[in-house]
Motif scaffolding. Structure first.
Motif, short mmCIF file in Angstrom:
data_model
loop_
_atom_site.label_atom_id
_atom_site.label_comp_id
_atom_site.label_asym_id
_atom_site.label_seq_id
_atom_site.Cartn_x
_atom_site.Cartn_y
_atom_site.Cartn_z
N GLN A 40 -19.50 16.66 21.41
CA GLN A 40 -19.76 16.94 22.67
C GLN A 40 -20.44 16.55 23.89
O GLN A 40 -20.21 15.80 25.17
CB GLN A 40 -21.37 17.93 22.63
N ARG A 41 -21.00 14.97 23.14
CA ARG A 41 -21.20 13.85 23.40
C ARG A 41 -20.03 13.01 24.66
O ARG A 41 -20.22 12.57 26.25
CB ARG A 41 -21.72 12.97 23.28
N SER A 42 -18.67 13.27 24.04
CA SER A 42 -17.64 12.19 24.54
C SER A 42 -17.30 13.35 25.63
O SER A 42 -16.58 12.93 26.33
CB SER A 42 -16.21 13.05 22.93
N VAL A 43 -17.12 14.74 25.29
CA VAL A 43 -17.19 15.57 26.66
C VAL A 43 -17.65 15.64 28.35
O VAL A 43 -17.50 15.86 28.70
CB VAL A 43 -17.00 17.15 26.35
N VAL A 44 -19.33 15.98 27.61
CA VAL A 44 -20.29 15.21 28.65
C VAL A 44 -19.31 13.80 29.50
O VAL A 44 -20.09 13.57 30.50
CB VAL A 44 -21.47 15.22 28.04
N PHE A 45 -19.76 12.83 28.46
CA PHE A 45 -19.34 11.90 28.88
C PHE A 45 -18.21 11.51 29.88
O PHE A 45 -18.52 11.05 30.84
CB PHE A 45 -19.56 10.21 28.49
N ALA A 46 -17.28 12.17 29.39
CA ALA A 46 -15.97 11.94 29.98
C ALA A 46 -16.20 12.79 32.53
O ALA A 46 -15.37 12.44 32.42
CB ALA A 46 -14.43 12.76 29.69
N ARG A 47 -17.13 13.73 31.70
CA ARG A 47 -17.32 14.23 33.61
C ARG A 47 -17.73 13.30 34.24
O ARG A 47 -17.82 13.21 35.26
CB ARG A 47 -18.55 15.38 32.83
N HIS A 48 -18.19 12.29 33.16
CA HIS A 48 -18.96 11.35 34.76
C HIS A 48 -18.18 9.94 34.33
O HIS A 48 -18.72 8.96 34.78
CB HIS A 48 -20.48 10.40 33.95
N ASP A 49 -16.95 9.72 34.14
CA ASP A 49 -16.28 8.73 34.09
C ASP A 49 -16.77 8.05 33.15
O ASP A 49 -16.81 6.33 33.24
CB ASP A 49 -15.98 8.09 35.25
N LEU A 50 -17.65 8.07 31.69
CA LEU A 50 -17.71 7.29 29.87
C LEU A 50 -17.34 7.39 29.12
O LEU A 50 -17.58 8.71 28.86
CB LEU A 50 -19.23 7.45 30.57
N GLU A 51 -16.92 6.85 28.24
CA GLU A 51 -17.21 6.78 27.45
C GLU A 51 -18.48 6.51 26.48
O GLU A 51 -19.86 5.69 26.97
CB GLU A 51 -16.26 5.19 26.64
N THR A 52 -18.35 6.74 24.78
CA THR A 52 -19.81 6.74 24.44
C THR A 52 -20.48 5.50 24.52
O THR A 52 -22.07 4.89 24.80
CB THR A 52 -20.11 7.27 23.20
N TRP A 53 -19.45 4.76 23.91
CA TRP A 53 -20.25 2.88 23.79
C TRP A 53 -20.85 2.46 25.70
O TRP A 53 -21.88 1.39 25.67
CB TRP A 53 -19.32 2.27 23.57
N THR A 54 -20.07 3.33 26.66
CA THR A 54 -20.17 2.94 27.75
C THR A 54 -21.70 3.03 28.71
O THR A 54 -22.90 2.64 28.45
CB THR A 54 -19.79 2.91 29.07
N PHE A 55 -21.30 4.19 27.60
CA PHE A 55 -23.62 4.98 28.12
C PHE A 55 -24.48 4.54 27.40
O PHE A 55 -25.96 4.53 27.98
CB PHE A 55 -23.45 6.28 27.58
N ASP A 56 -24.33 3.90 25.74
CA ASP A 56 -25.32 3.20 25.20
C ASP A 56 -25.66 1.71 25.71
O ASP A 56 -26.76 1.73 25.77
CB ASP A 56 -24.39 2.78 24.24
#
Length: 163
Positions: A40-56
Motif C-alpha cells: 500500500q505504501r509503495s502505491v501511495v509513494f509512487a503517486r508522488h514519484d517517491l520510493e519507500t526509502w526516499t520517503f524515509d
C-alpha cells in the motif's frame, strides 16, 4: 470472521500437535499486515514519484523541524542504513533536487543535508495521502481499539528499538 492465519495455525496443530504454535496467531498476522502495508505504501509513494526509502530520508529531514537539516550520521541513525547506502541515497535525492548538501558551519569537515522546498512539498503531500490510506486500513477499529493495539505493539517492538 476467519482468516488465512487460522487455517495455517490449524494445519500446524494437526501436523505437529506437541508444538505450541500460538505465537503464529499473532506474528503471522503481523507479517501479513507488514507485507500488505508495504504494498500500500509503495502505491501511495509512487503517486508522488517517491520510493519507500526516499520517503524515509525526506521524512526524517522534515520531522527535524526548521531548517530541516541533519548530519549524514543523524540520518543513518534515523533510517537504519549503512553509510555507503546513505551516500548513494543522498546522491540520488540531490540529483532530483529534493535535498542539498552544504558544509556544516560548525565543522568544516562535515556536511549538513537540508530538505529543499521541493523535497518538503513532496514529502508533505505523500504523508497526507499516506495517513488517509492507513486510516482507512484501520477503519474496522474504534479509537479505543486503535489505542490498545498501538500500546500492545509498542510493548512488543520497544525492546528491538532500544537494542
Amino acid at each position: 470472521m476467519e482468516d488465512e492465519v487460522e487455517h495455517l495455525v490449524a494445519g500446524w496443530r494437526q501436523a505437529l500437535p506437541g508444538v505450541d504454535v500460538s505465537p503464529l496467531e499473532v506474528l503471522s498476522r503481523v507479517t501479513r499486515l507488514a507485507h500488505y502495508l508495504e504494498r500500500q505504501r509503495s502505491v501511495v509513494f509512487a503517486r508522488h514519484d517517491l520510493e519507500t526509502w526516499t520517503f524515509d530520508v525526506l521524512s526524517a529531514l522534515r520531522r527535524a523541524g526548521p531548517p530541516y537539516d541533519l548530519s549524514p550520521g543523524q540520518l543513518l541513525a534515523r533510517t537504519l542504513v549503512t553509510s555507503g547506502t546513505m551516500t548513494n541515497r543522498l546522491n540520488h535525492l540531490e540529483q532530483r533536487g529534493l535535498v542539498r548538501r552544504k558544509p556544516d558551519p560548525r565543522d568544516a569537515r562535515s556536511v549538513r543535508v537540508r530538505l529543499t522546498a521541493e523535497g518538503r512539498k513532496k514529502v508533505d503531500s505523500a504523508l497526507k495521502d499516506l495517513v488517509v490510506r492507513e486510516d482507512a486500513l484501520l477503519g474496522s477499529l474504534d479509537d479505543d481499539q486503535r489505542s490498545v493495539l498501538a500500546t500492545l505493539l509498542k510493548i512488543v517492538v520497544a525492546p528491538f528499538d532500544s537494542s
